[in-house]
Write a protein that holds these residues in place. Structure first.
Motif, PDB file in Angstrom:
ATOM      1  N   ILE A  28       0.731  -1.139  -0.115  1.00 26.44           N
ATOM      2  CA  ILE A  28      -0.130   0.099   0.087  1.00 26.44           C
ATOM      3  C   ILE A  28       0.889   1.453   0.123  1.00 26.44           C
ATOM      4  O   ILE A  28       1.951   1.309   0.679  1.00 26.44           O
ATOM      5  CB  ILE A  28      -0.981   0.053   1.112  1.00 26.44           C
ATOM      6  N   PRO A 153      -5.389   5.654  -0.226  1.00 30.24           N
ATOM      7  CA  PRO A 153      -5.960   4.314  -0.270  1.00 30.24           C
ATOM      8  C   PRO A 153      -7.112   4.047  -0.983  1.00 30.24           C
ATOM      9  O   PRO A 153      -8.130   4.768  -0.905  1.00 30.24           O
ATOM     10  CB  PRO A 153      -5.833   4.035   1.100  1.00 30.24           C
ATOM     11  N   VAL A 155     -10.265   1.140  -1.512  1.00 32.53           N
ATOM     12  CA  VAL A 155     -10.667  -0.342  -0.796  1.00 32.53           C
ATOM     13  C   VAL A 155     -11.798  -0.869  -1.969  1.00 32.53           C
ATOM     14  O   VAL A 155     -13.033  -0.531  -1.895  1.00 32.53           O
ATOM     15  CB  VAL A 155     -11.085  -0.066   0.374  1.00 32.53           C
ATOM     16  N   ILE A 181      -4.618  -4.322  -1.818  1.00 28.74           N
ATOM     17  CA  ILE A 181      -4.952  -5.030  -0.758  1.00 28.74           C
ATOM     18  C   ILE A 181      -3.358  -5.171   0.042  1.00 28.74           C
ATOM     19  O   ILE A 181      -2.271  -5.400  -0.243  1.00 28.74           O
ATOM     20  CB  ILE A 181      -5.015  -6.721  -1.119  1.00 28.74           C
ATOM     21  N   PRO A 182      -3.267  -4.828   1.317  1.00 30.93           N
ATOM     22  CA  PRO A 182      -2.239  -5.124   2.239  1.00 30.93           C
ATOM     23  C   PRO A 182      -1.527  -6.359   2.235  1.00 30.93           C
ATOM     24  O   PRO A 182      -2.351  -7.433   2.000  1.00 30.93           O
ATOM     25  CB  PRO A 182      -2.738  -4.690   3.595  1.00 30.93           C
ATOM     26  N   SER A 185      -3.202  -9.005   4.606  1.00 30.35           N
ATOM     27  CA  SER A 185      -4.522  -9.422   4.079  1.00 30.35           C
ATOM     28  C   SER A 185      -4.431 -10.732   2.989  1.00 30.35           C
ATOM     29  O   SER A 185      -5.444 -10.961   2.553  1.00 30.35           O
ATOM     30  CB  SER A 185      -5.499  -8.242   3.895  1.00 30.35           C
ATOM     31  N   TYR A 195     -11.035  -8.493   3.340  1.00 26.21           N
ATOM     32  CA  TYR A 195     -10.151  -8.194   3.632  1.00 26.21           C
ATOM     33  C   TYR A 195     -10.183  -6.804   4.528  1.00 26.21           C
ATOM     34  O   TYR A 195     -11.617  -6.248   4.200  1.00 26.21           O
ATOM     35  CB  TYR A 195      -8.861  -8.070   2.549  1.00 26.21           C
ATOM     36  N   SER A 196      -9.360  -6.209   5.120  1.00 28.38           N
ATOM     37  CA  SER A 196      -9.570  -4.966   5.752  1.00 28.38           C
ATOM     38  C   SER A 196      -8.248  -4.309   5.221  1.00 28.38           C
ATOM     39  O   SER A 196      -6.872  -4.646   5.161  1.00 28.38           O
ATOM     40  CB  SER A 196      -9.663  -5.218   7.091  1.00 28.38           C
ATOM     41  N   VAL A 197      -8.421  -2.772   5.673  1.00 29.14           N
ATOM     42  CA  VAL A 197      -7.235  -1.938   5.370  1.00 29.14           C
ATOM     43  C   VAL A 197      -7.471  -0.739   6.132  1.00 29.14           C
ATOM     44  O   VAL A 197      -8.399  -0.171   6.428  1.00 29.14           O
ATOM     45  CB  VAL A 197      -7.375  -0.952   3.778  1.00 29.14           C
ATOM     46  N   GLU A 198      -6.306  -0.654   6.885  1.00 32.15           N
ATOM     47  CA  GLU A 198      -6.339   0.642   7.775  1.00 32.15           C
ATOM     48  C   GLU A 198      -6.036   1.980   7.061  1.00 32.15           C
ATOM     49  O   GLU A 198      -5.074   2.328   6.605  1.00 32.15           O
ATOM     50  CB  GLU A 198      -5.463   0.401   8.744  1.00 32.15           C
ATOM     51  N   VAL A 199      -7.222   2.656   6.409  1.00 35.40           N
ATOM     52  CA  VAL A 199      -6.950   3.689   5.649  1.00 35.40           C
ATOM     53  C   VAL A 199      -6.056   5.106   6.750  1.00 35.40           C
ATOM     54  O   VAL A 199      -5.650   5.806   6.013  1.00 35.40           O
ATOM     55  CB  VAL A 199      -8.417   4.154   5.127  1.00 35.40           C
ATOM     56  N   ALA A 205     -10.219   1.926   9.940  1.00 41.17           N
ATOM     57  CA  ALA A 205     -10.273   0.981   8.892  1.00 41.17           C
ATOM     58  C   ALA A 205     -11.387   0.770   8.145  1.00 41.17           C
ATOM     59  O   ALA A 205     -12.633   1.238   8.643  1.00 41.17           O
ATOM     60  CB  ALA A 205      -9.838  -0.359   9.535  1.00 41.17           C
TER      61      ALA A 205
END
Length: 549
Positions: A28, A153, A155, A181-182, A185, A195-199, A205
């Protein structure tokens, strides 16, 4: 003539079904250090490389120029028709270029909720798996260039038109979306495309769900039945529960996002129960729910009542399927809103709010996207201690005795009988009161109908409406006022709003203080009041973008 940029991008993807090696490392881009307090939600682009201007609507806008001009496809799309036409590539290109020029430097992250391939509605040109990859790859390349490479970012979520029969499509999307995608994840995404992303690292997130595992039109899954723990929907909910517990423990706030919205008419009954229960159990951690798929503009409430056991004469929530037709959804919503408790009697622990954003594809309405604003001005220390409160919520478990009801064969294997965890609700949480990270409002942008048909001048997206009060658009108008205090950059407002001399409700019909749960319930209560005919009319007008108004 189609834009050279989009044609080059599409040609590049047309030559390759797999754009990158699947083994390529995921990364990312570094986040910007400066927050703007805004993010973009965009959905349902549906680019169609076979779209022809002036073609017959009955051919999905692919061929046969009809004699009657009204039956011909439009230059930038064909809205307000009964056709099955998707987006010409020039509309996709116009939209992304507009976002690049006007919004890429004004937002912090992008929520992109799927359907990036055309519908499979032309037997003479059947949609192929390769075309799905090509279309998604084309859009992904542009999104990466416009946003990700500038530190914003992105998503994405998988849409129901982004798949093609049972196959290994997830492994291909792990490559197509590799930049989004991190790395942490990667393995989870390869298992189920969620999945999850800490924006905003350590603060906010976005969880991207694969809603196709909950979607009741997907006959390849089991519908989250309790007796099937390995059902893809159940596995995803198990993962989601772990994610929410982890983020809650860390004090991170979360947006839930996906393609198909969580409603009784869209989800398998048991999937819907699990979604509602998790949403209310982690209400102090979830900022909101962002979805697409429906192509129109609306919101609805997730309610504790949906977890109750019905009496024998009642319909279960899963039976409240939205009726088809132009007015079916509108009527269902305002009727449900009319059943809300009166002001002062509502227990806000019992609600969550789902926002459904209209689409880019003008089928059947008008191209659109949405810019949200959220609170970035409060210091974390003011709210951090409140985030960790644990309040057991005495929510109702149904009419009658739960222990006795769960002995009955019809209920014993229902998730309603298995979900007994305490709820984490807090009146001081960002979803409930305006504080750090709380959603504050949104601005809806669209292409007016006359501009969709314009062949001579390149059309521009215009403001359709705002949720804010008009006063909020000009916070003091002092030299000390910073750009963070302006929910919408003044240059993105119509002249009248920009100059602060508009007093009518043309652009601000709702005048909401913020987008917290109490504010949404308040708007729903007003819409549920049959005497508020003018407000209902405006809601319906925006819901269907003026069609039939």
């Amino acid at each position: 003539m189609l834009s050279l940029t989009i044609l080059i991008a599409y040609s590049s993807w047309l030559a390759r079904a797999i754009p990158r090696p699947i083994q390529e490392p995921f990364s990312i881009q570094p986040l910007r250090t400066k927050l703007h307090g805004r993010f973009l939600h965009i959905t349902d682009m549906h680019p169609d490389p076979y779209y022809i201007d002036g073609a017959s609507e009955s051919s999905a806008c692919h061929r046969n120029k009809p004699r009657k001009e009204k039956q011909r496809s439009g230059y930038y799309g064909t809205p307000f028709s009964s056709s099955e036409c998707d987006s010409p590539l020039r509309l996709t290109n116009l939209t992304l270029n507009f976002l690049d020029r006007n919004w890429a430097s004004e937002i912090d992250f992008v929520v992109w909720t799927g359907d990036n391939a055309r519908h499979d509605n032309d037997r003479k040109i059947p949609r192929t798996l390769k075309e799905i990859y090509n279309s998604n790859g084309m859009i992904a390349t542009e999104m990466e260039k416009i946003f990700l490479k500038k530190g914003v970012p992105v998503v994405p979520s998988l849409g129901n038109n982004d798949i093609w029969r049972p196959n290994d499509i997830i492994s291909h999307f792990s490559s197509i979306w590799g930049a989004f995608i991190p790395f942490s994840s990667y393995q989870v995404f390869r298992r189920g495309a969620y999945y999850s992303v800490e924006v905003i690292p350590d603060e906010v997130a976005v969880i991207s769900l694969n809603t196709l595992y909950f979607y009741d039109s997907n006959k390849a899954v089991g519908g989250c039945e309790y007796r099937e723990p390995d059902d893809p929907g159940n596995l995803q909910f198990d993962w989601l529960e772990v994610q929410l517990k982890m983020f809650r423990k860390r004090g991170v706030q979360v947006w839930l996002s996906g393609h198909v919205p969580p409603s009784p008419g869209n989800y398998f009954p048991e999937c819907y129960v699990r979604y509602v229960e998790l949403s209310l159990r982690f209400q102090d951690t979830i900022l909101g729910h962002l979805y697409g798929h429906m192509n129109n503009d609306h919101f609805f409430l997730l309610e504790a009542e949906d977890l109750q056991f019905p009496s024998e004469s009642d319909l279960t929530p899963a039976d409240r399927v939205v009726s088809e037709g132009h007015d079916g959804l509108f009527d269902t919503l305002v009727n449900d809103f009319g059943d809300l408790p009166k002001k002062g009697k509502a227990d806000y622990d019992n609600y969550g709010v789902v926002n459904v954003v209209p689409s880019v594809v003008p089928n059947p309405y008008l191209p659109s996207f949405r810019i949200y604003t959220y609170n970035i001005t409060h210091a974390r220390s003011e709210t951090n201690s409140k985030k960790k409160k644990k309040r057991k919520h005495g929510h109702r478990r149904g009419k009658g005795n739960k222990e006795e009801l769960c002995k009955k064969k019809k209920y014993e294997d229902s998730w309603r009988c298995k979900l007994n965890e305490p709820w984490y609700s807090d009146p001081d949480a960002p979803s409930r009161v305006n504080t750090l990270w709380s959603p504050l409002g949104y601005a809806q942008y669209y292409l007016p109908e006359e501009r969709v048909a314009n062949k001579t001048d390149k059309p521009k997206f215009k403001l359709e409406y705002l949720t804010y009060s008009l006063d909020a658009l000009h916070p003091g108008d002092t030299e000390e006022a910073t750009e963070f205090e302006y929910p919408v950059p003044l240059k993105q407002l119509p002249k009248g709003l920009r100059e602060g001399n508009v007093t009518s409700s043309k652009f601000a019909p709702y005048r909401m203080e913020d987008l917290t749960i109490p504010s949404w319930v308040g708007l729903a209560r007003r819409l549920g009041d049959p005497t508020r005919a003018k407000l209902r009319k405006r809601f319906k007008q925006y819901m269907y973008m003026g069609e039939g108004s």
